[in-house]
Write an enzyme that holds these catalytic residues in place. Structure first.
Site, PDB file in Angstrom:
ATOM      1  N   GLY A 155       0.824  -1.198   0.000  1.00  0.00           N
ATOM      2  CA  GLY A 155       0.000   0.000   0.000  1.00  0.00           C
ATOM      3  C   GLY A 155       0.860   1.250   0.000  1.00  0.00           C
ATOM      4  N   CYS A 156       0.216   2.384  -0.287  1.00  0.00           N
ATOM      5  CA  CYS A 156       0.949   3.650  -0.399  1.00  0.00           C
ATOM      6  C   CYS A 156       1.454   4.126   0.960  1.00  0.00           C
ATOM      7  CB  CYS A 156       0.065   4.700  -1.064  1.00  0.00           C
ATOM      8  SG  CYS A 156      -1.599   4.854  -0.370  1.00  0.00           S
ATOM      9  N   TYR A 157       0.581   4.183   1.950  1.00  0.00           N
ATOM     10  CA  TYR A 157       1.037   4.580   3.278  1.00  0.00           C
ATOM     11  C   TYR A 157       2.108   3.629   3.810  1.00  0.00           C
ATOM     12  CZ  TYR A 157      -2.791   7.996   4.011  1.00  0.00           C
ATOM     13  OH  TYR A 157      -3.645   9.080   3.937  1.00  0.00           O
ATOM     14  N   GLU A 318       6.646  10.382  -1.181  1.00  0.00           N
ATOM     15  CA  GLU A 318       6.507   9.544  -2.375  1.00  0.00           C
ATOM     16  C   GLU A 318       5.230   9.957  -3.085  1.00  0.00           C
ATOM     17  OE1 GLU A 318       5.971   5.597  -0.705  1.00  0.00           O
ATOM     18  OE2 GLU A 318       3.811   5.904  -0.583  1.00  0.00           O
TER      19      GLU A 318
END
Length: 348
Positions: A155-157, A318
């Site tokens: 995932g992004c987080y 990011e």
């Protein structure tokens, strides 16, 4: 010229799907042979996304997400940009048809089906595949990714939190019980869906926390931090929505282990990522900024030590659609197929 690898994108009309299209249409070793969307089936990619007009492959029509039809295109690999709970079924079907699968949903990120049910609210749809799936952090698991046929792209987080913390936990430089992570994400992180809370007038000129105290991404964050620390790790994680299209900024703090020289923080990060193609270390006092990473596969990491509190402060930035989703998945694809890790990803 080496024969290009035939690829499919399943769920190609969402934000992450669009990012995958942007990358794969111009990837020098990829031939895009299938892009699925129930809503857009039959329409050329260029009609739905005019930005791709005149790119090679942009006239490919969207198709229904039928596993037999996808396999019939000759696709060797499939990227799944689908919601959790939906991806597992088609992942299973495509694996049975001999494709490599890189899943960008949460369906295969967790090794424990009970934890998946706890955080996602329903039984895992394909528990038999959990032991096989490789958690796709290329900087941490490159060897396993190269041998994988099923990669669970993080995932992004989690990506923004795990990469700064893992080297410190592996070296026992911080106290795991004291970790607190605060993250801010652009609105695209919520996906392309109709939701009043995501309308422009609801988000613009506003910042708010959400998903507390138990955001779903905590499950994979704590799983991977526990592996790095060699003990069970439970953290506080507070995500925020900020009025930008994309980008994640994370600030993480933890107590420095007693007796550790703060300089060891920078040394551990340099040892882990000094040669990493897509990790840029900002050094002591560096503060990561999303404007420097959006539309790239880079993650920028800085750190500081607060002598007053004895805490380490880590900052990272990011693109949630890039290193947090689409481009990181392409990085794993490159590893699987023996390509240079940077193939198709060297953009500034």
């Amino acid at each position: 010229m080496t024969e290009r690898i035939k690829c499919a994108i399943v769920g190609a009309s969402g934000y992450t799907g669009q990012e995958l299209l942007r990358l794969l249409l111009v990837h020098p070793q990829v031939e895009l042979v299938a892009a699925t969307s129930r809503q857009e089936a039959g329409k050329p990619l260029s009609a739905v996304f005019p930005r791709f007009r005149k790119l090679p492959g942009a006239e490919l029509p969207f198709m229904e997400p039928d596993p037999d039809a996808i396999a019939a295109t000759g696709a060797q690999a499939a990227f799944l940009a689908l919601p959790h709970g939906v991806a597992a079924e088609i992942a299973t079907a495509l694996l049975e048809r001999g494709l490599k699968v890189i899943d960008l949903s949460a369906d295969f990120r967790l090794s424990d089906a009970d934890v998946y049910e706890e955080f996602y609210g329903h039984p895992h749809p394909a528990p038999a595949l959990l032991d096989e799936a490789v958690y796709g952090l290329p900087e941490i698991r490159a060897g396993a990714i190269r041998e994988a046929r099923l990669v669970a792209s993080p995932g992004c987080y989690p990506t923004s939190i795990l990469l700064p913390l893992i080297p410190l936990l592996e070296a026992s430089l911080i106290d795991p019980a004291t970790i607190v992570a605060n993250s801010m994400s652009g609105v695209s992180g919520a996906g392309k869906k109709a939701d009043v809370s995501l309308l422009f007038c609801e988000c613009n000129e506003s910042v708010r926390a959400y998903g507390i105290p138990k955001h779903r991404h905590l499950s994979e964050i704590e799983q991977e931090l526990s592996i790095a620390a060699g003990e069970s790790v439970v953290i506080t994680f507070i995500p925020h929505l900020v009025p930008v299209n994309s980008g994640i900024a994370t600030s993480t703090t933890a107590k420095l282990t007693e007796g550790i020289d703060p300089a060891a923080i920078g040394e551990a990060l340099e040892s882990a990522y000094g040669d990493a193609a897509f990790v840029r270390l900002l050094g002591k006092g560096g503060c990561a900024d999303t404007k420097n990473v959006t539309r790239t596969n880079f993650i920028d990491i800085g750190w500081a030590h607060d002598a007053r509190t004895g805490r380490v402060i880590l900052t990272s930035a990011e693109d949630n659609l890039g290193k947090g989703a689409g481009s990181q998945a392409v990085q794993s694809f490159n590893l699987i197929f023996g390509l240079p890790e940077t193939a198709g990803l060297q953009t500034a």
